[in-house]
Scaffold this active site. Structure first.
Site, short mmCIF file in Angstrom:
data_model
loop_
_atom_site.label_atom_id
_atom_site.label_comp_id
_atom_site.label_asym_id
_atom_site.label_seq_id
_atom_site.Cartn_x
_atom_site.Cartn_y
_atom_site.Cartn_z
N HIS A 121 41.70 45.63 45.96
CA HIS A 121 41.62 44.32 45.31
C HIS A 121 41.80 44.46 43.80
O HIS A 121 42.59 43.73 43.18
CB HIS A 121 40.27 43.68 45.63
CG HIS A 121 40.05 42.33 45.02
ND1 HIS A 121 40.13 41.16 45.74
CD2 HIS A 121 39.74 41.95 43.74
CE1 HIS A 121 39.89 40.13 44.95
NE2 HIS A 121 39.65 40.59 43.72
N GLU A 122 41.08 45.40 43.20
CA GLU A 122 41.17 45.58 41.74
C GLU A 122 42.49 46.19 41.33
O GLU A 122 43.08 45.79 40.31
CB GLU A 122 40.00 46.45 41.25
CG GLU A 122 38.64 45.79 41.36
CD GLU A 122 38.55 44.49 40.58
OE1 GLU A 122 39.23 44.36 39.54
OE2 GLU A 122 37.82 43.58 41.02
N HIS B 115 45.17 43.55 41.07
CA HIS B 115 45.12 42.82 39.80
C HIS B 115 45.87 43.60 38.71
O HIS B 115 46.72 43.04 38.00
CB HIS B 115 43.68 42.62 39.33
CG HIS B 115 42.91 41.60 40.10
ND1 HIS B 115 43.41 40.36 40.42
CD2 HIS B 115 41.62 41.62 40.59
CE1 HIS B 115 42.50 39.67 41.08
NE2 HIS B 115 41.41 40.41 41.20
#
Length: 218
Positions: free
Chosen positions: A25-26, A29
């Site tokens: 998820h990170e 980004h």
């Protein structure tokens, strides 16, 4: 389905899905930010799947462990990947794309995990140990990724949904809205302890879960 597992078995089943869900998820980004002009995460070595670079002792370890022991839904978070909006080509619009990349990665991972769960069911008759582990891990992977997907789309700063909403608001209103960010964590905790967060998440969570399960015949 997992009620029959011991605590140690649950930890074994959930560890990899939780770490991957939070880490990817990170990274998503940071990767999208790098493509849109901001190399901050890349320079700081955060565009890596090495979980050590992303682990938050509270959000990645303590909170998921406590929730697992308590038997509630499991979620967590990693150290946020730094993004400098000033480096983005179109700061306001590009920030929305950076934000949506996290939940999008969770949706992709949920699809992969549901396929793993199906594979586990296929293998279980001939390889019961491996098959059962894959099935349970797949179900855990679907659960954690869908929770992160739905949770992060709630438009409460600093959750990803707020970045998307901020991008479509007029500048003055977006500025006022984003000033809620220091209080966002407390708002989420308040919703959790007052019993509102579960109902907010459950509708979209169940709908997406049922769709994914129907895709593979689970």
């Amino acid at each position: 389905m997992m009620d029959e597992l011991t605590l140690m078995q649950k930890i074994a089943v959930w560890t990899i899905p939780v770490i991957l869900a939070i880490t990817v998820h990170e990274v998503a980004h940071g990767w999208v930010a790098s493509k849109l002009g901001d190399k901050t995460a890349q320079i700081l070595g955060r565009l890596t799947l090495n979980p050590i670079k992303h682990i938050d002792p509270v959000g990645t370890i303590l909170v998921p462990a406590v929730l697992l022991v308590l038997g509630g839904f499991v979620f967590g978070w990693a150290k946020a990947v730094p993004v400098n909006m000033n480096n983005l080509h179109r700061p306001k619009t590009d920030m929305a794309w950076v934000a949506i990349a996290g939940p999008a990665s969770n949706l992709i991972m949920a699809i992969i995990w549901v396929l793993i769960a199906k594979l586990g069911l296929i293998l279980e008759p001939s390889m019961p140990g491996i098959g059962q582990f894959l099935t349970y891990s797949g179900l855990a992977g679907v659960a954690i990724n869908l929770i992160l997907l739905v949770l992060n789309l709630i438009p409460i700063p600093p959750l990803d949904g707020s970045r998307v909403l901020s991008a479509v608001l007029p500048n003055r209103l977006a500025y006022t809205y984003n000033r809620l960010e220091p209080y966002g964590f407390f708002i989420i905790l308040g919703l959790l302890f007052l019993g509102f967060l579960g109902p907010i998440l459950s509708g979209p969570y169940v709908a997406i879960q049922q769709f994914l399960f129907s895709m593979v015949g689970l």
